[in-house]
Scaffold this active site. Structure first.
Site, PDB file in Angstrom:
ATOM      1  N   HIS A 175      -6.723   9.415  -1.390  1.00 14.86           N
ATOM      2  CA  HIS A 175      -7.535   9.357  -0.172  1.00 14.86           C
ATOM      3  C   HIS A 175      -6.846   9.979   1.045  1.00 14.86           C
ATOM      4  O   HIS A 175      -7.468  10.050   2.117  1.00 14.86           O
ATOM      5  CB  HIS A 175      -7.955   7.912   0.125  1.00 14.86           C
ATOM      6  N   ASP A 196      -8.470   1.476   1.213  1.00 15.13           N
ATOM      7  CA  ASP A 196      -8.168   2.446   2.270  1.00 15.13           C
ATOM      8  C   ASP A 196      -9.037   3.699   2.294  1.00 15.13           C
ATOM      9  O   ASP A 196      -8.967   4.443   3.261  1.00 15.13           O
ATOM     10  CB  ASP A 196      -6.692   2.858   2.186  1.00 15.13           C
ATOM     11  N   HIS A 248       0.868  -1.185   0.000  1.00 12.84           N
ATOM     12  CA  HIS A 248       0.000   0.000   0.000  1.00 12.84           C
ATOM     13  C   HIS A 248       0.903   1.233   0.000  1.00 12.84           C
ATOM     14  O   HIS A 248       1.612   1.507   0.970  1.00 12.84           O
ATOM     15  CB  HIS A 248      -0.905  -0.004   1.227  1.00 12.84           C
ATOM     16  N   ASP A 278       0.905   5.120  -0.357  1.00 13.74           N
ATOM     17  CA  ASP A 278       0.160   6.377  -0.372  1.00 13.74           C
ATOM     18  C   ASP A 278       0.884   7.420  -1.208  1.00 13.74           C
ATOM     19  O   ASP A 278       2.070   7.694  -0.982  1.00 13.74           O
ATOM     20  CB  ASP A 278      -0.027   6.909   1.056  1.00 13.74           C
TER      21      ASP A 278
END
Length: 1021
Positions: free
Chosen positions: A420, A151, A36, A38
């Site tokens: 997000h 997420d 993951h 970001d």
């Protein structure tokens, strides 16, 4: 979502559990390696690339090549694209292509980012998906088929519809309300078919998997070690990887001494999860945030562990395998299982625990939220303006490659901020600065492009951006030439506001005729004036104006001057503790409304809507929620969470009011002071009512009350709201939108804990309350949190300033100590449901896509003679582009993709080794149409609408070919065959597309809420 709204779904889940859905034999676990990553959040993109992100792709590609059983899924494209363009060697690129061909590396989702679902707009979600998908298809011929939305903080019902339109076969989400997830786990209801749109229903349904309580991270607790388990590469280190390769918290390695313990832990977790699903197939994500930067040590430990479990599968009852997400969903799809159906309700708001409602981020970093939408609107206008410039023939010497570069830069910046942890306001200050810098740079480039097209038409070397001088600059310009562009495909009548430094002004159109205008003292600039210009502009067209100061020597002449507005002053009025008042009322009216203001309070008193002849009591005031900043004292608010101590309190003691009365508009300025001795106001409302007849084009302008607010700076640990109270009997039922696409009903619900915060919802573009006779609509140009905490009330959270001592927030600098002053805008509509239903979608677009004004200084103060044209000759002959009022031109652009739209030809081209960016294709025009209304919402506007694209686009040239594509352009819809999922005997996914969509036809019919995407090819001249 409250418990009562879960019951219908849970009832279906319990009924649809046939015994044959779980076959005898071992449980099959699909181990899906992932990282993951970001795009922002705590660290900037460049910091992340340097510390770990580049190493993820470098090491994963190398390790996948060493083991044919190994797999990996890649998600966001921003990091991958940076690695591909700036890090990857030619050998690594060839390895990537081979791994993709073999299905061992899989791109899922495929957007630039994993976008937020609560506060992002539909148009921007589509943009970031389109950018990512276009890159993947052009480079590899890959078209992602599965989502990985693990997420985002809650799940919107818009998302499954968009992903279905993009060609996805399955959708995966994770963060939903903790109570609901627990209930769905117990009912084995985490998998279902989601029909996100009430109008499209089964036509665009999608199979949806909700991750269980462990979400997307591997369970890290292992009973035999005090270190985390299954994370053998440890935790990423910033700013640089450690030179010795030793990272913090590296998991206990798999050895003969530990392998049985690891196997028991993994198997126990798989069996626990299997009980929550209806089939013996378990998705087991392996990874978490910032993982696989050393894929070698990861696979070197997991390989023997999986082999060990499989060699003891008979006694352990579990089989394990590396898998991509597609392999998992393909296995599910082959099963003869009847799935439950979820309707168009969303999974918002999201609470992770009883006292942790993730509703604060709906408003966090309002400045960034506003800038993101402004950039999106500018990009929208710039795309169509450049397309109009190119077709039917270029109208100047502008370099198209330079123009595409400017557009691309802003496309990527707008795409990036949809992440997000970006537009949500949940990032650290330095990352917020990064997003805003990227947006500002991209906007500057597109401004230069638009100035080059409209004002000079001579290319980037003289594409200087022109702005009005600062109010106190002391310059005395000869005047301005203004080009006003309407980016919508309807004729728009509106008031454009310009700031000028001279009080007497003459304004004429391109033929030298006087233009209706009004000048008044500026509310924001003490030494400047606001010039209000009434303009009517056809779709994708321009109006041109000359603006000149009238000097004293000219005042005796007949030169027409803008009408000067008069200002009425109302002194400070103290806040009243009761609802008395209404004896001395000041009316402000136009053809649609009479708004009354109370001289005894300086507050709004009522609104009379002329069509229904109903008067509704309406009052507005600012309040603040006080929140806790000490974790020892209770729940805290932060970037994500909203945890008020108690109900909101008024923030002001006195109000001062000015009413600026003019021929074009009346403006009401209300200034709110914290106490009677305060010299500066903390809050302000600037309301405007236009004096225009309704007419065929003035309906939207007449039927709105425009409001701009000034809020801040706030005191620490305060959350500021605007509360609008009315005597509508709304039963505390609020309606708010999902991403500007569809509305959701939000009945007020009582919870044991945190009732105020859990009744907050995102408002991306609109919200309303109503009773049996009238509806009060709020339209927004940026995202906010919105709630109805009382009957007839709607409150909008406008700003937040927070600090707390939670160690996690302090470590990552996520306390949101936002000292800014914000200037959000809302438009209010009031009227019968029939009227507001028709006006709301178009008014929301009119707010989002207001006309773009470009200025340049005039060389001479002399006005042209009447009848003398000042219109740029290159743009004079453009024909308007007009669509019916229920259709919105969602995009008109030249994307610049170079791939062949014939998939077979494109893949042949790639196999011949032609990866990489070829010359941009300027002849392919991307067109997307969106039907604005739900089925049955309006007797006229909800009807299917048929248009002939050749006729609509005749102003751009002669259309020779129309190709209908999937949402992001990578599929020919006639070859797109999405999976059907069994929902009841004999039921499939809805009517096929092809019978109603003949190939290549230019006459199309768009049904309610449909979004249709096309490539348009014009005859070259």
């Amino acid at each position: 979502m409250g418990p009562l709204r879960w019951l219908p779904l849970l009832g279906q889940l319990l009924l649809l559990q046939p015994p044959e859905s779980r076959a005898a034999g071992p449980i099959r676990a699909f181990v899906v390696p992932h990282s993951h990553m970001d795009v922002g959040w705590v660290y900037t993109v460049q910091e992340s690339m340097r510390a770990y992100a580049a190493n993820v792709y470098t090491s994963v590609v190398a390790e996948l090549a060493r083991g044919p059983q190994r797999r990996f899924i890649a998600v966001e494209q921003e990091f991958f694209r940076l690695w591909w363009d700036h890090v990857a060697s030619e050998q690594q690129k060839r390895q990537v292509c081979r791994l993709l061909d073999e299905g061992r590396l899989e791109f899922v989702l495929g957007g630039q980012v994993m976008h937020d679902e609560a506060v992002t707009h539909l148009d921007d979600q589509i943009l970031q998906l389109t950018e990512g998908h276009g890159f993947l298809y052009e480079t590899f011929g890959i078209r992602p088929q599965f989502s990985w939305h693990v997420d985002p903080f809650g799940a919107s019902a818009t998302t499954p519809t968009l992903f279905a339109l993009a060609g996805f076969n399955a959708h995966l989400i994770s963060r939903i309300d903790y109570n609901l997830k627990d209930a769905m786990q117990e009912a084995q209801g985490l998998q279902f078919v989601w029909r996100g749109s009430p109008s499209l229903s089964a036509q665009q349904e999608i199979f949806t998997h909700v991750m269980d309580q462990y979400s997307y991270c591997t369970p890290s607790h292992i009973p035999f070690s005090n270190r985390s388990g299954f994370y053998w590469n440890g935790v990423a280190v910033f700013p640089e990887p450690p030179p010795d390769g030793v990272y913090p918290n590296m998991s206990e390695p798999v050895t003969p001494a530990t392998i049985n313990f690891y196997a028991e832990t993994l198997v126990a977790n798989v069996k626990q999860r299997a009980a929550w699903f209806r089939t013996p197939h378990v998705l087991w994500p392996w990874g978490c945030d910032k993982q696989f930067f050393n894929a070698s040590v990861q696979f070197a430990n997991m390989d023997p562990l999986l082999d060990h479990i499989n060699s003891h599968s008979a006694e352990l009852g579990v089989l394990v395998q590396y898998a991509t997400l597609g392999e998992y969903f393909r296995t599910l799809h082959t099963l003869n299982v009847t799935w439950s159906v979820r309707d168009h309700h969303d999974f918002l708001p999201y609470s992770s625990e009883p006292l942790q409602a993730w509703t604060g981020f709906y408003t966090s970093r309002s400045v960034l939220k506003g800038m993101a939408r402004q950039a999106s609107a500018l990009l929208y206008a710039g795309e169509s303006m450049f397309t109009r410039y190119l077709w039917p023939v270029p109208q100047g010497t502008l370099d198209p490659a330079w123009a595409l570069q400017q557009l691309q830069q802003l496309r990527w910046a707008v795409s990036e901020v949809q992440h997000h942890d970006a537009v949500t306001g949940t990032e650290s200050p330095k990352v917020s600065d990064m997003y805003m810098e990227h947006l500002a740079t991209g906007m500057l480039g597109v401004h230069k492009l638009m100035a080059s097209i409209v004002l000079e038409g001579l290319g980037p070397s003289v594409g200087k951006q022109h702005k009005a001088p600062a109010a106190n600059s002391g310059t005395k310009p000869a005047g301005y030439f203004a080009s006003v562009y309407n980016p919508l495909t309807w004729t728009v009548t509106t008031i454009v506001t310009l700031t000028v430094t001279f009080p007497r002004v003459s304004i004429t159109d391109e033929l030298g005729h006087p233009v209706p205008a009004q000048i008044q003292s500026s509310a924001k600039h003490p030494f400047a004036y606001d010039l209000l210009v009434l303009t009517t502009i056809s779709g994708l067209s321009y109006q041109y104006y000359s603006i000149r100061p009238i000097i004293e020597a000219q005042e005796g002449t007949q030169e027409p001057a803008a009408a000067m507005a008069n200002t009425l002053q109302f002194g400070h009025r103290p806040r009243r503790r009761s609802n008395q008042g209404g004896r001395r009322l000041v009316p402000v009216m136009n053809d649609c409304y009479t708004v009354l203001f109370d001289q005894d309070t300086n507050l709004m008193f009522s609104i009379q809507e002329r069509q229904s002849n109903r008067t509704v009591r309406v009052a507005q005031e600012f309040l603040e929620y006080h929140v806790n900043g000490d974790v020892k004292q209770g729940p805290i608010s932060d970037n994500y969470l909203f945890a008020p101590n108690e109900t909101a309190e008024p923030t002001w003691d006195t109000v001062r009011m000015e009413i600026v009365v003019g021929k074009l508009a009346t403006e009401i300025r209300q200034y709110f002071y914290r106490n009677a001795t305060a010299q500066a106001y903390t809050y302000a409302i600037y309301s405007r009512l236009a004096h225009v007849p309704q007419g065929p084009h003035g309906e939207l302008l007449c039927h709105r009350i425009e409001q701009e607010y000034q809020v801040g700076p706030l005191e620490l640990n305060r959350e500021a709201i605007l509360r609008t109270s009315s005597d509508l009997n709304s039963q505390q039922v609020l309606y708010s939108d999902n991403n500007g696409y569809q509305m959701q009903q939000r009945p007020f619900q009582a919870f044991r804990n945190n009732t105020i915060a859990r009744n907050y919802y995102p408002m991306v573009q609109s919200a309303f309350i109503e009773d049996g006779r009238s509806r009060l609509v709020l339209l927004s140009e940026r995202a906010h949190g919105v709630s109805s905490q009382g009957n007839g009330q709607v409150e909008v959270m406008l700003h937040r300033r927070l600090w707390n001592n939670l160690a996690w927030d302090l470590n990552y600098n996520l306390t949101l100590n936002d000292t800014s002053i914000v200037h959000p805008v809302l438009w209010l509509l009031l009227g019968p449901k029939t009227l507001t239903t028709a006006l709301r979608p178009r008014s929301g677009l009119a707010l989002q896509h207001r006309p773009v004004v470009l200025l340049r200084e005039l060389a001479s103060p002399e006005p042209p003679g009447q009848g003398t044209s000042s219109e740029p000759p290159g743009l004079r002959q453009q024909v308007a582009v007009t669509l019916p009022p229920n259709l919105h031109l969602q995009i008109l652009s030249v994307p610049g993709w170079s791939y062949n739209t014939n998939h077979t030809e494109h893949m042949r081209h790639l196999r011949q080794g032609h990866q990489g960016k070829a010359q941009a294709d300027l002849h392919r025009v991307l067109l997307r149409l969106h039907h604005l209304y739900e089925a049955g919402e309006d007797p006229v506007l909800s009807q299917p609408v048929t248009v002939n694209l050749k006729a609509v686009l005749q102003g751009l040239g002669s259309v020779v070919a129309v190709e209908e594509r999937s949402l992001t352009g990578t599929w020919d819809v006639h070859t797109l065959q999405r999976w059907s999922w069994k929902t009841k005997p004999g039921h499939t996914r809805g009517r096929p597309m092809s019978p109603s969509r003949p190939r290549g036809g230019s006459t199309i019919t768009v049904h309610p809420k449909e979004i249709r995407t096309f490539f348009i090819h014009f005859r070259q001249q």
